[in-house]
Scaffold this motif. Structure first.
Motif, mmCIF file in Angstrom:
data_model
loop_
_atom_site.group_PDB
_atom_site.id
_atom_site.type_symbol
_atom_site.label_atom_id
_atom_site.label_comp_id
_atom_site.label_asym_id
_atom_site.label_seq_id
_atom_site.Cartn_x
_atom_site.Cartn_y
_atom_site.Cartn_z
ATOM 1 N N GLN A 114 39.061 36.922 48.092
ATOM 2 C CA GLN A 114 39.291 35.496 48.305
ATOM 3 C C GLN A 114 39.168 34.790 46.965
ATOM 4 O O GLN A 114 38.276 35.084 46.161
ATOM 5 C CB GLN A 114 38.288 34.922 49.301
ATOM 6 C CG GLN A 114 38.741 35.043 50.757
ATOM 7 C CD GLN A 114 37.942 34.168 51.673
ATOM 8 O OE1 GLN A 114 36.721 34.288 51.723
ATOM 9 N NE2 GLN A 114 38.606 33.305 52.427
ATOM 10 N N VAL A 115 40.059 33.851 46.740
ATOM 11 C CA VAL A 115 40.163 33.193 45.433
ATOM 12 C C VAL A 115 39.607 31.781 45.508
ATOM 13 O O VAL A 115 39.896 31.028 46.444
ATOM 14 C CB VAL A 115 41.638 33.149 44.981
ATOM 15 C CG1 VAL A 115 41.785 32.329 43.708
ATOM 16 C CG2 VAL A 115 42.171 34.556 44.789
ATOM 17 N N LYS A 116 38.818 31.435 44.515
ATOM 18 C CA LYS A 116 38.240 30.088 44.437
ATOM 19 C C LYS A 116 38.869 29.338 43.266
ATOM 20 O O LYS A 116 38.826 29.801 42.125
ATOM 21 C CB LYS A 116 36.722 30.192 44.252
ATOM 22 C CG LYS A 116 35.972 28.890 44.558
ATOM 23 C CD LYS A 116 34.477 29.141 44.646
ATOM 24 C CE LYS A 116 33.726 27.894 45.087
ATOM 25 N NZ LYS A 116 32.271 28.127 45.191
ATOM 26 N N GLY A 117 39.475 28.201 43.547
ATOM 27 C CA GLY A 117 40.125 27.411 42.508
ATOM 28 C C GLY A 117 41.529 27.908 42.212
ATOM 29 O O GLY A 117 42.506 27.187 42.319
ATOM 30 N N GLY A 118 41.633 29.165 41.830
ATOM 31 C CA GLY A 118 42.920 29.766 41.504
ATOM 32 C C GLY A 118 42.726 31.029 40.688
ATOM 33 O O GLY A 118 41.616 31.337 40.248
ATOM 34 N N ASP A 169 38.948 34.072 38.499
ATOM 35 C CA ASP A 169 39.024 32.852 39.285
ATOM 36 C C ASP A 169 37.724 32.106 39.014
ATOM 37 O O ASP A 169 37.041 32.405 38.026
ATOM 38 C CB ASP A 169 39.269 33.151 40.771
ATOM 39 C CG ASP A 169 38.053 33.796 41.452
ATOM 40 O OD1 ASP A 169 37.136 34.271 40.746
ATOM 41 O OD2 ASP A 169 38.031 33.842 42.698
ATOM 42 N N LEU A 170 37.371 31.142 39.846
ATOM 43 C CA LEU A 170 36.173 30.336 39.574
ATOM 44 C C LEU A 170 35.060 30.590 40.586
ATOM 45 O O LEU A 170 34.252 29.711 40.882
ATOM 46 C CB LEU A 170 36.553 28.850 39.529
ATOM 47 C CG LEU A 170 37.663 28.507 38.519
ATOM 48 C CD1 LEU A 170 37.934 27.015 38.513
ATOM 49 C CD2 LEU A 170 37.326 29.009 37.122
ATOM 50 N N SER A 171 35.012 31.822 41.077
ATOM 51 C CA SER A 171 33.991 32.195 42.060
ATOM 52 C C SER A 171 32.674 32.602 41.415
ATOM 53 O O SER A 171 31.669 32.770 42.107
ATOM 54 C CB SER A 171 34.504 33.363 42.909
ATOM 55 O OG SER A 171 34.730 34.508 42.095
ATOM 56 N N GLY A 172 32.670 32.766 40.098
ATOM 57 C CA GLY A 172 31.466 33.229 39.407
ATOM 58 C C GLY A 172 31.521 34.700 39.056
ATOM 59 O O GLY A 172 30.657 35.202 38.330
ATOM 60 N N GLN A 173 32.532 35.419 39.565
ATOM 61 C CA GLN A 173 32.714 36.814 39.194
ATOM 62 C C GLN A 173 33.077 36.894 37.714
ATOM 63 O O GLN A 173 33.789 36.039 37.194
ATOM 64 C CB GLN A 173 33.844 37.444 40.023
ATOM 65 C CG GLN A 173 33.560 37.525 41.508
ATOM 66 C CD GLN A 173 32.615 38.673 41.844
ATOM 67 O OE1 GLN A 173 32.413 39.581 41.046
ATOM 68 N NE2 GLN A 173 32.020 38.610 43.019
#
Length: 248
Positions: free
Chosen positions: A135-139, A92-96
């Protein structure tokens, strides 16, 4: 090119950044990467925040079936079962960093499964973890390669190591880290993500082809963060195979 698809990265969702949009009411209504890319040149640099899912979301491969049409009748007589393995990566776009299946330090013998054509293979529990629940950021973006193993091919273990290295050293990982540090996303950001994701797919495909195994199918799926997460099973069928994903 993916034979099995669900959604698009263009569906990943955004929210208006108040400071960037105080004087631009129309831009506040934009909700997706697709709409952001369609902005006029004057608004290309407007920043948006990434949407965050209300709940934690995970995705797994619950079952797999190799259809009888995968090989002809004669080959089925001499080879009633097939050795199948999966290569998957998601983000996703959380930085993980990019999540990779089967991961590092895995015994190759634990990756390959014997599959009989036309018979459903189910995986215990939630299934093979494709995207760890959070929890997902962006998708969520996920790609799942399905390959048939050739016993005469070079060591699968070496292939898995090469793929793991390619992912950890990929430009996609660098871009995801940069996105997490930025104050918002723009149309330029989207292009960087798409380009890096496509390049990683090509690199992994090349590594797998060098192993001289047989390609079966590729699943490519995208799940926006602000859409309803309907927990349960989704099945996808193509000529060669059928997969069932578990949204949990």
């Amino acid at each position: 090119m993916a034979l099995i698809t669900e959604g698009s990265i263009k569906n990943f969702t955004i929210e208006a950044n108040t400071e960037s949009h105080l004087k631009n009411d129309a831009s506040r209504k934009l909700r997706s990467f697709f709409e952001l890319e369609e902005l006029s040149a004057d608004n290309k640099n407007l920043n948006y925040e990434l949407s965050v899912s209300e709940e934690k979301r995970g995705l797994a491969l619950k079952s797999f079936k190799l259809n009888k049409s995968f090989e002809d009748f004669i080959s089925t007589i001499f080879n009633p079962s097939n050795e199948i393995y999966f290569i998957a990566w998601s983000y996703d776009l959380s930085g993980q960093p990019v999540h990779y299946y089967p991961g590092e330090g895995i015994n190759p013998q634990d990756v390959v499964i014997n599959v009989k054509k036309g018979k459903l293979t189910e995986f215990i529990g939630d299934g093979i973890n494709l995207f760890p629940k959070r929890q997902v950021k962006g998708g969520i973006a996920v790609r799942l390669f399905i390959w048939e193993s050739d016993q005469k091919s070079r060591d699968l273990g070496e292939t898995l190591v090469n793929i793991s290295n390619a992912i950890s050293e990929s430009e996609l990982n660098n871009v995801l880290s940069l996105v997490s540090l930025a104050t918002g996303v723009t149309g330029v950001t989207i292009n960087l993500i798409e380009k890096a994701a496509l390049e990683l797919t090509k690199v992994i495909g090349t590594i797998l082809k060098m192993d001289k195994n047989d390609y079966v199918d590729l699943f490519e799926g995208y799940y926006a963060a602000d859409t309803e997460w309907k927990k349960g099973l989704d099945s996808y069928t193509r000529e060669s195979s059928e997969i069932t994903l578990n949204k949990y």
